[in-house]
Design a protein around this motif. Structure first.
Motif, mmCIF file in Angstrom:
data_model
loop_
_atom_site.group_PDB
_atom_site.id
_atom_site.type_symbol
_atom_site.label_atom_id
_atom_site.label_comp_id
_atom_site.label_asym_id
_atom_site.label_seq_id
_atom_site.Cartn_x
_atom_site.Cartn_y
_atom_site.Cartn_z
ATOM 1 N N GLU A 110 -5.289 11.100 0.879
ATOM 2 C CA GLU A 110 -4.607 10.139 0.017
ATOM 3 C C GLU A 110 -5.203 8.764 0.154
ATOM 4 N N ILE A 127 -4.559 -2.082 6.681
ATOM 5 C CA ILE A 127 -3.989 -0.777 6.963
ATOM 6 C C ILE A 127 -4.701 -0.202 8.170
ATOM 7 N N HIS A 143 0.818 -1.202 0.000
ATOM 8 C CA HIS A 143 0.000 0.000 0.000
ATOM 9 C C HIS A 143 0.858 1.260 0.000
ATOM 10 N N LEU A 150 2.249 1.742 -3.443
ATOM 11 C CA LEU A 150 1.260 2.274 -4.389
ATOM 12 C C LEU A 150 1.031 3.762 -4.162
ATOM 13 N N SER A 151 1.114 4.169 -2.907
ATOM 14 C CA SER A 151 0.986 5.594 -2.609
ATOM 15 C C SER A 151 2.124 6.363 -3.282
ATOM 16 N N GLU A 155 -10.283 3.197 0.478
ATOM 17 C CA GLU A 155 -10.023 2.060 1.353
ATOM 18 C C GLU A 155 -10.365 2.249 2.823
ATOM 19 N N HIS A 198 -7.054 -3.987 3.542
ATOM 20 C CA HIS A 198 -5.682 -4.486 3.390
ATOM 21 C C HIS A 198 -4.867 -4.321 4.665
ATOM 22 N N HIS A 252 -7.651 6.283 -2.500
ATOM 23 C CA HIS A 252 -7.465 4.855 -2.779
ATOM 24 C C HIS A 252 -8.723 4.062 -2.433
ATOM 25 N N ARG A 267 -3.215 17.669 -5.478
ATOM 26 C CA ARG A 267 -4.174 17.634 -6.578
ATOM 27 C C ARG A 267 -5.152 18.795 -6.417
ATOM 28 N N GLU A 294 1.433 6.544 -7.073
ATOM 29 C CA GLU A 294 0.513 7.606 -7.481
ATOM 30 C C GLU A 294 1.193 8.978 -7.422
#
Lengths: 388, 388
Positions: B142, B290, A306, A309-310, B148, B288, B146, B321, A313
């Protein structure tokens, strides 16, 4: 199309593939461009794996990645020091962004690789290298770019936390807990990397370098593992209101850095004591009354994947700075001099001032500097600082 | 030159000016461009202030900012709902980036303002709005992008933590602690915004909306403050191994959201109990495996100013963003139905199943849903869920 190569397909590599495939469509939608993991580099082509390849090409030679000419991102999870280093270096020189969880390579070569990334204008990101389950590296980098960190301390070894917590809660000996942890797969057959504190020291080296923006080598960090600690030490300190943990800490005073990984007796009310077994926790202290703490799982397939993947991105959306975060400040590393009261168990009577005798051969010293203590401590004596 | 306007020059505004001036040279060096706070908008030109203006123009009319035509960033710290809202809205429509700490405005207008920022292609950043001292909003955004997050819970009121901790530690009545806190300046003359949980609810509304990427109104969040809690409740629960805190929590189950701010009895080993008096703490649970926690000072001049400067640097270096982080998911908010054992103190006997009678008029219920409890609870009864 943005081509990605994945180097290593063990526990973490497969987790990255798995999560990436779940997120892929959403990323493509936001990016307006296709992204794909095109290569998976492995040593053994035949080994069985849980996660499929989703059309990626399984390769055994890194040349295929570098000769392709279109790979833009390398995700390095080989877990191997020399292979990992070679891959990262070549990738950066070929202007390929690198995302890695390889703390051994980072600990050894952080300055060189960061400079390379800056020189070639690509990202070198490693959120997963310390405390995969918590967002730590990024906030720490940000805070340190503001030049404001005075100290940090943390529990960086899930295995050591597990062992010490278990010893205390179940009144079990170090040896018994170790066997149990090995049987459960929490520890390698040779656990010295964990219980000797080497793994925690690598992580502290990375955090310290980022926090104070200057070079700190592994060898600059005082290291003492938990192998000498016995159940009776833990019980004795527990009765006095302390819990023992392997604490990694570093601080800056008068432009000098001191850093250590060592067993510490913390009061039960301490933030770090709230970490459960395999969790990691870190506290950061800055100027302007800034202080904050993180806790989270430090490892495991999905937390690590994870975090990577952060980073991925961030590369896609250019959400990080490419300049080296390490800074150029000339740091002076000095020996670890912190003064504390120490709990000491020793077969031989002590040479320095004693506050209290707990049992025969167990004492608590008057406050003494760490250096002085180490120099004067009899061989095989165990010393644990109290709530330093 | 990048021109910045600062709206509001109270505690936080002066902190922003102070920290900005200290960081200015470094920012300019990295940016390769001059940056300056050119305007400071205040209501009362004559009021005395600790921090000078560093050449900024003190103005009383926002038109001067908007008519200038060159202001690129507005930092809004007026602390005023209608003025803050008007300023933020006009700024976004004039393509001026906005950084704000105004949680009242955000709680009321988050969707509208986020959509405006996206429409006009500018930043709306508010790291300082919840838990100024800890980097929370950014990692939460963030993680939620995702897709999640399953649940979050936290202590979002420093004042309530202070009061409840003090009551327990010093065995002091609610009224006495309240008086002391007021005298020390920790609380407003009318503290209902804090002790009634309204402030915590605003923060939870912001966190919940970001976490689950859909609209959650203040009114969707069950609210119960700490005004009804007496010392004997805290003592009674303390003997059973619990500590009482005002907990804000929200979770998602079967595409439905439930959210509440209410007093909760947590076991002493709980992560949230490790927060000291005025600190905030938040835990986030994702897929996951987390899960991570933050803790840090929730307010104060420098922690808040620091969070705003971090946003400011993100604007300078385009490190965020610009798209709205709120998502478009249709959330179904349902009443708070969580089942728990409740500690209940009531002058009138209870109508539902009782596990245990602690004293006359103090009971612990069998597990019961929050809705059922609330419907059947006698007036003025106090109910605290146990370790939910």
């Amino acid at each position: 199309m943005i081509k990605i190569a994945l180097a290593g397909y063990g526990t973490v590599g497969q987790g990255v593939m798995d999560l990436f495939q779940k997120r892929r469509e959403e990323i493509q939608r936001r990016l307006g461009e296709e992204v794909d993991i095109c290569y998976v580099l492995v040593r053994d082509r035949e080994r069985e794996r849980d996660v499929g390849l989703y059309g990626a090409e399984l390769i055994c030679d890194a040349k295929e990645i570098f000769n392709d000419g279109e790979v833009e991102i390398l995700i390095e999870v080989t877990g191997d020091i020399s292979l990992g280093y070679a891959l990262i270096k070549e990738a950066l020189e070929k202007r390929i962004h690198v995302i890695t969880a390889n703390k051994s390579v980072l600990s050894l070569h952080l300055e060189e690789l960061s400079a390379l990334a800056e020189e070639y204008g690509v990202y070198l990101l490693y959120e997963a290298s310390v405390g995969g389950g918590m967002p730590l590296i990024k906030p720490l980098q940000e805070l340190s770019v503001h030049g404001e960190i005075r100290a940090l301390r943390g529990l960086l070894s899930g295995s050591c936390n597990y062992i010490l917590t278990k010893m205390q809660k179940e009144q079990t000996s170090y040896e018994d807990v170790l066997e149990k942890a090995k049987a459960l797969g929490y520890l390698e057959a040779d656990p010295i990397d964990d219980v000797g504190g080497f793994d925690a020291r690598r992580k502290l080296r990375i955090l310290t370098t980022l926090a104070f923006r200057g070079k700190v080598d592994e060898k600059d960090i005082v290291l003492e593992g938990i192998t000498g600690i016995e159940l009776r030490d833990i019980s004795c300190l527990s009765h006095m209101g302390y819990a023992v943990r392997l604490v990694a800490q570093a601080f800056k005073e008068n432009q000098c850095i001191q850093a250590a990984v060592h067993p510490l007796a913390l009061p039960h009310s301490d933030f770090l004591i709230s970490m459960d077994g395999p969790e990691n926790g870190v506290e950061v202290f800055g100027d302007h009354f800034i202080s904050f703490g993180f806790r989270g799982f430090g490892a495991g397939r999905y937390p690590t994947a994870h975090a990577m993947l952060s980073d991925l991105e961030d590369v896609f959306f250019s959400l990080r700075r490419k300049e080296s975060p390490l800074g150029v400040e000339g740091l002076r590393i000095i020996p670890y001099q912190k003064k504390a009261r120490f709990y000491i168990r020793s077969a031989v009577p002590l040479e320095f001032g004693v506050d209290q005798q707990l049992e025969e051969n167990v004492w608590i010293t008057t406050p003494v500097a760490y250096n002085v203590l180490k120099a004067a401590l009899p061989r095989e004596a165990v010393a644990i600082a109290l709530g330093e």
